[in-house]
Design a protein around this motif. Structure first.
Motif, PDB file in Angstrom:
ATOM      1  N   UNK A  11       0.845  -1.188   0.000  1.00 18.31           N
ATOM      2  CA  UNK A  11       0.000   0.000   0.000  1.00 18.31           C
ATOM      3  C   UNK A  11       0.884   1.242   0.000  1.00 18.31           C
ATOM      4  N   UNK A  12       0.678   2.105  -0.992  1.00 20.31           N
ATOM      5  CA  UNK A  12       1.409   3.368  -1.061  1.00 20.31           C
ATOM      6  C   UNK A  12       0.686   4.464  -0.291  1.00 20.31           C
ATOM      7  N   UNK A  13      -0.642   4.433  -0.334  1.00 17.80           N
ATOM      8  CA  UNK A  13      -1.435   5.439   0.347  1.00 17.80           C
ATOM      9  C   UNK A  13      -2.736   5.682  -0.398  1.00 17.80           C
ATOM     10  N   UNK A  14      -3.377   6.792  -0.042  1.00 17.17           N
ATOM     11  CA  UNK A  14      -4.683   7.136  -0.598  1.00 17.17           C
ATOM     12  C   UNK A  14      -4.603   8.506  -1.257  1.00 17.17           C
ATOM     13  N   UNK A  15      -5.206   8.601  -2.438  1.00 14.34           N
ATOM     14  CA  UNK A  15      -5.215   9.856  -3.190  1.00 14.34           C
ATOM     15  C   UNK A  15      -6.658  10.327  -3.328  1.00 14.34           C
ATOM     16  N   UNK A  16      -6.900  11.604  -3.074  1.00 14.58           N
ATOM     17  CA  UNK A  16      -8.233  12.160  -3.272  1.00 14.58           C
ATOM     18  C   UNK A  16      -8.414  12.443  -4.750  1.00 14.58           C
ATOM     19  N   UNK A  17      -9.410  11.780  -5.357  1.00 15.72           N
ATOM     20  CA  UNK A  17      -9.657  11.918  -6.788  1.00 15.72           C
ATOM     21  C   UNK A  17     -11.143  12.119  -7.041  1.00 15.72           C
ATOM     22  N   UNK A  18     -11.436  12.680  -8.202  1.00 17.69           N
ATOM     23  CA  UNK A  18     -12.813  12.864  -8.629  1.00 17.69           C
ATOM     24  C   UNK A  18     -12.914  12.709 -10.128  1.00 17.69           C
ATOM     25  N   UNK A  19     -14.028  12.189 -10.587  1.00 15.95           N
ATOM     26  CA  UNK A  19     -14.254  11.911 -12.003  1.00 15.95           C
ATOM     27  C   UNK A  19     -14.902  13.106 -12.687  1.00 15.95           C
ATOM     28  N   UNK A  59      -2.072  10.405   1.174  1.00 18.52           N
ATOM     29  CA  UNK A  59      -2.504  10.350   2.562  1.00 18.52           C
ATOM     30  C   UNK A  59      -2.268   8.924   3.039  1.00 18.52           C
ATOM     31  N   UNK A  60      -1.595   8.774   4.155  1.00 19.56           N
ATOM     32  CA  UNK A  60      -1.203   7.448   4.607  1.00 19.56           C
ATOM     33  C   UNK A  60      -2.291   6.727   5.415  1.00 19.56           C
ATOM     34  N   UNK A  61      -3.202   7.448   6.010  1.00 15.73           N
ATOM     35  CA  UNK A  61      -4.246   6.869   6.845  1.00 15.73           C
ATOM     36  C   UNK A  61      -5.584   6.894   6.107  1.00 15.73           C
TER      37      UNK A  61
END
Length: 192
Positions: free
Chosen positions: A116-124, A156-158
């Motif tokens: 797991x690298x982390x979480x990215x905030x994305x939108x379509x 974001x790591x969490x």
């Protein structure tokens, strides 16, 4: 609290350094993203309309044919986010044809293990995936409102913090008019 994630597919992408127009709170080098707004994403079809690979093998095969340095990302979305995310994608005109992203999300296949690298905030938005780092000031705004800041690789790591930030960003309307709904994409280093 662990949340299950559905496999969206695989992206073959470059890594990027922070650009002048991105938030200064991001690291200056080695950003990881699934968004073609900030990194080069290899297209999976010859017409260049789809940057999603169905499986790891085809993503790795495509990466191996390139002379530039690319990496494969497994992307997943939290199962509770799928109904609204799928509706957003359908509203943007992407149908659930066999092998497409909407069809994979509808199947709800679980994501693999992997690093797991982390979480990215994305939108379509009409075929594109925007990231919170491509729309000026959103990283700063999210940080001020929620205390959530990007960590290693600009991610974001969490997961709980990422979901909190995505919810706040959606409610704030700051991504409008490009993105109305923000989600936390789970990015995993896939393959070799």
């Amino acid at each position: 609290m662990a949340i299950d994630h559905a496999l969206a597919g695989y992206r073959v992408a470059s890594r990027a350094a922070r650009q002048d127009w991105q938030d200064v709170g991001l690291p200056s080098a080695d950003l990881v993203s699934m968004s073609s707004c900030v990194v080069d994403v290899l297209e999976s079809d010859p017409d260049g309309w789809d940057g999603w690979f169905d499986d790891l093998r085809s993503a790795e095969r495509a990466r191996a044919l390139e002379s530039r340095e690319l990496h494969v990302l497994e992307v997943g979305f939290a199962v509770p986010d799928l109904p609204e995310l799928s509706a957003d994608i359908a509203d943007g005109g992407w149908d659930a044809a066999a092998g497409s992203l909407p069809e994979r999300l509808a199947r709800g296949e679980p994501c693999s293990g992997g690093r797991l690298l982390g979480f990215e905030l994305v939108g379509y938005d009409c075929g594109l995936w925007h990231t919170w780092t491509c729309l000026g000031g959103l990283v700063r705004d999210v940080g001020r409102a929620t205390g959530v800041r990007p960590g290693q690789w600009g991610l974001i790591q969490d997961e709980q913090q990422a979901r909190q930030a995505a919810d706040w960003l959606t409610e704030s309307g700051l991504g409008d008019p490009k993105v109305f709904r923000w989600v936390a994409a789970r990015l995993v280093a896939a393959g070799g």
